[in-house]
Design a protein around this motif. Structure first.
Motif, PDB file in Angstrom:
ATOM      1  N   ALA A 152       1.112  -1.246   0.060  1.00  0.00           N
ATOM      2  CA  ALA A 152      -0.160  -0.077   0.277  1.00  0.00           C
ATOM      3  C   ALA A 152       0.497   1.419  -0.147  1.00  0.00           C
ATOM      4  O   ALA A 152       0.439   2.033  -0.442  1.00  0.00           O
ATOM      5  CB  ALA A 152      -1.002  -0.383   1.087  1.00  0.00           C
ATOM      6  N   HIS A 153       1.990   1.552   0.544  1.00  0.00           N
ATOM      7  CA  HIS A 153       2.968   2.351   0.465  1.00  0.00           C
ATOM      8  C   HIS A 153       3.197   3.345  -0.619  1.00  0.00           C
ATOM      9  O   HIS A 153       3.459   4.068  -0.944  1.00  0.00           O
ATOM     10  CB  HIS A 153       4.134   1.991   1.203  1.00  0.00           C
ATOM     11  N   CYS A 154       3.464   2.080  -2.061  1.00  0.00           N
ATOM     12  CA  CYS A 154       3.924   2.248  -3.383  1.00  0.00           C
ATOM     13  C   CYS A 154       2.484   2.656  -3.531  1.00  0.00           C
ATOM     14  O   CYS A 154       2.820   3.765  -4.676  1.00  0.00           O
ATOM     15  CB  CYS A 154       4.738   1.254  -3.767  1.00  0.00           C
ATOM     16  N   VAL A 155       1.990   2.959  -4.018  1.00  0.00           N
ATOM     17  CA  VAL A 155       0.796   2.933  -3.837  1.00  0.00           C
ATOM     18  C   VAL A 155      -0.726   3.861  -3.510  1.00  0.00           C
ATOM     19  O   VAL A 155      -0.961   4.375  -3.657  1.00  0.00           O
ATOM     20  CB  VAL A 155      -0.297   2.514  -5.034  1.00  0.00           C
ATOM     21  N   GLU A 156      -0.028   4.592  -1.977  1.00  0.00           N
ATOM     22  CA  GLU A 156      -0.618   5.437  -1.366  1.00  0.00           C
ATOM     23  C   GLU A 156      -0.997   6.895  -1.883  1.00  0.00           C
ATOM     24  O   GLU A 156      -1.968   7.399  -1.849  1.00  0.00           O
ATOM     25  CB  GLU A 156      -0.639   5.385   0.145  1.00  0.00           C
ATOM     26  N   ASP A 157      -0.210   7.803  -2.606  1.00  0.00           N
ATOM     27  CA  ASP A 157      -0.255   8.663  -2.723  1.00  0.00           C
ATOM     28  C   ASP A 157      -0.158   8.838  -4.770  1.00  0.00           C
ATOM     29  O   ASP A 157      -0.731   9.655  -5.371  1.00  0.00           O
ATOM     30  CB  ASP A 157       1.463   9.233  -3.159  1.00  0.00           C
ATOM     31  N   GLU A 158      -0.562   7.448  -5.289  1.00  0.00           N
ATOM     32  CA  GLU A 158      -1.332   7.505  -6.622  1.00  0.00           C
ATOM     33  C   GLU A 158      -2.537   7.412  -6.525  1.00  0.00           C
ATOM     34  O   GLU A 158      -3.133   6.700  -6.819  1.00  0.00           O
ATOM     35  CB  GLU A 158      -0.288   6.894  -7.435  1.00  0.00           C
ATOM     36  N   PRO A 159      -3.301   8.800  -7.102  1.00  0.00           N
ATOM     37  CA  PRO A 159      -4.932   8.249  -7.445  1.00  0.00           C
ATOM     38  C   PRO A 159      -5.118   7.794  -8.791  1.00  0.00           C
ATOM     39  O   PRO A 159      -6.212   7.047  -8.325  1.00  0.00           O
ATOM     40  CB  PRO A 159      -5.137   9.835  -7.617  1.00  0.00           C
ATOM     41  N   PRO A 165       0.845   5.176   8.727  1.00  0.00           N
ATOM     42  CA  PRO A 165      -0.545   5.388   9.136  1.00  0.00           C
ATOM     43  C   PRO A 165      -0.990   4.558   8.745  1.00  0.00           C
ATOM     44  O   PRO A 165      -2.204   4.261   9.079  1.00  0.00           O
ATOM     45  CB  PRO A 165      -0.902   6.599   9.085  1.00  0.00           C
ATOM     46  N   ARG A 166      -0.025   3.744   7.236  1.00  0.00           N
ATOM     47  CA  ARG A 166      -0.858   2.459   6.458  1.00  0.00           C
ATOM     48  C   ARG A 166      -0.719   1.140   7.690  1.00  0.00           C
ATOM     49  O   ARG A 166      -0.015   1.318   8.928  1.00  0.00           O
ATOM     50  CB  ARG A 166       0.211   1.705   5.638  1.00  0.00           C
ATOM     51  N   SER A 167      -1.495   0.403   7.795  1.00  0.00           N
ATOM     52  CA  SER A 167      -1.575  -0.356   8.658  1.00  0.00           C
ATOM     53  C   SER A 167      -2.666  -1.865   8.091  1.00  0.00           C
ATOM     54  O   SER A 167      -3.517  -1.571   6.941  1.00  0.00           O
ATOM     55  CB  SER A 167      -3.054  -0.161  10.139  1.00  0.00           C
ATOM     56  N   GLY A 179      -5.797   4.562   3.121  1.00  0.00           N
ATOM     57  CA  GLY A 179      -5.211   5.644   2.102  1.00  0.00           C
ATOM     58  C   GLY A 179      -5.418   7.028   2.368  1.00  0.00           C
ATOM     59  O   GLY A 179      -6.525   7.748   2.802  1.00  0.00           O
ATOM     60  N   PRO A 180      -4.340   7.518   2.164  1.00  0.00           N
ATOM     61  CA  PRO A 180      -4.554   9.486   2.116  1.00  0.00           C
ATOM     62  C   PRO A 180      -5.265   9.943   1.437  1.00  0.00           C
ATOM     63  O   PRO A 180      -6.306  10.832   1.211  1.00  0.00           O
ATOM     64  CB  PRO A 180      -3.234  10.145   1.836  1.00  0.00           C
ATOM     65  N   LEU A 181      -5.724   8.836  -0.252  1.00  0.00           N
ATOM     66  CA  LEU A 181      -6.744   9.327  -1.459  1.00  0.00           C
ATOM     67  C   LEU A 181      -7.886   8.259  -1.217  1.00  0.00           C
ATOM     68  O   LEU A 181      -8.344   7.999  -2.159  1.00  0.00           O
ATOM     69  CB  LEU A 181      -5.581   9.247  -1.796  1.00  0.00           C
ATOM     70  N   GLY A 182      -7.923   7.719  -0.683  1.00  0.00           N
ATOM     71  CA  GLY A 182      -8.902   6.261  -0.415  1.00  0.00           C
ATOM     72  C   GLY A 182      -8.511   5.679  -1.707  1.00  0.00           C
ATOM     73  O   GLY A 182     -10.051   4.977  -1.775  1.00  0.00           O
ATOM     74  N   ASN A 183      -7.511   5.145  -1.871  1.00  0.00           N
ATOM     75  CA  ASN A 183      -7.446   4.518  -2.814  1.00  0.00           C
ATOM     76  C   ASN A 183      -6.532   2.846  -2.058  1.00  0.00           C
ATOM     77  O   ASN A 183      -6.656   2.117  -2.852  1.00  0.00           O
ATOM     78  CB  ASN A 183      -6.900   4.823  -3.888  1.00  0.00           C
ATOM     79  N   ILE A 184      -6.881   2.647  -1.468  1.00  0.00           N
ATOM     80  CA  ILE A 184      -6.589   1.396  -0.629  1.00  0.00           C
ATOM     81  C   ILE A 184      -7.886   1.003   0.269  1.00  0.00           C
ATOM     82  O   ILE A 184      -8.684   1.802   1.317  1.00  0.00           O
ATOM     83  CB  ILE A 184      -5.778   1.756   0.412  1.00  0.00           C
TER      84      ILE A 184
END
Length: 92
Positions: free
Chosen positions: A1-8, A36-38, A45-50
């Motif tokens: 999730a870390h690698c995609v959390e900022d990619e909308p 913050p990832r768990s 995620g910050p963008l709601g994509n997780i």
């Protein structure tokens, strides 16, 4: 999730099996800082994509996995009509 959390443009879904006493990952944190990832259901995620889906240990196909996949994971992943869907299974 870390690698995609900022990619909308990317949606990420993970189905977790309970490992022990409410923990859903063997190593729940990959960083020592205030990460913050768990694996919690509420971590989107910050963008709601997780999307994290947690199942009890030994949940079988007919006892919940099928519903989790078809009613939660796939609708979340297909929401923006993606042109590519990558499935990876069994990493932990």
């Amino acid at each position: 999730a870390h690698c995609v959390e900022d990619e909308p443009r990317i949606r990420y879904c993970s189905i977790h099996e309970e490992v022990k006493d409410g923990e859903y990952m063997i190593n729940p944190k990959v960083r020592e800082d205030d990460d913050p990832r768990s694996s919690k259901d509420c971590d989107h995620g910050p963008l709601g994509n997780i999307c994290n889906i947690n199942l009890k240990s030994r949940t079988g196909w007919d006892m919940g996995y099928n519903d989790a996949l078809l009613k939660k994971a796939l609708p979340f992943l297909m929401e923006d009509d993606p042109s590519l869907l990558i499935v990876a299974a069994g990493f932990d």
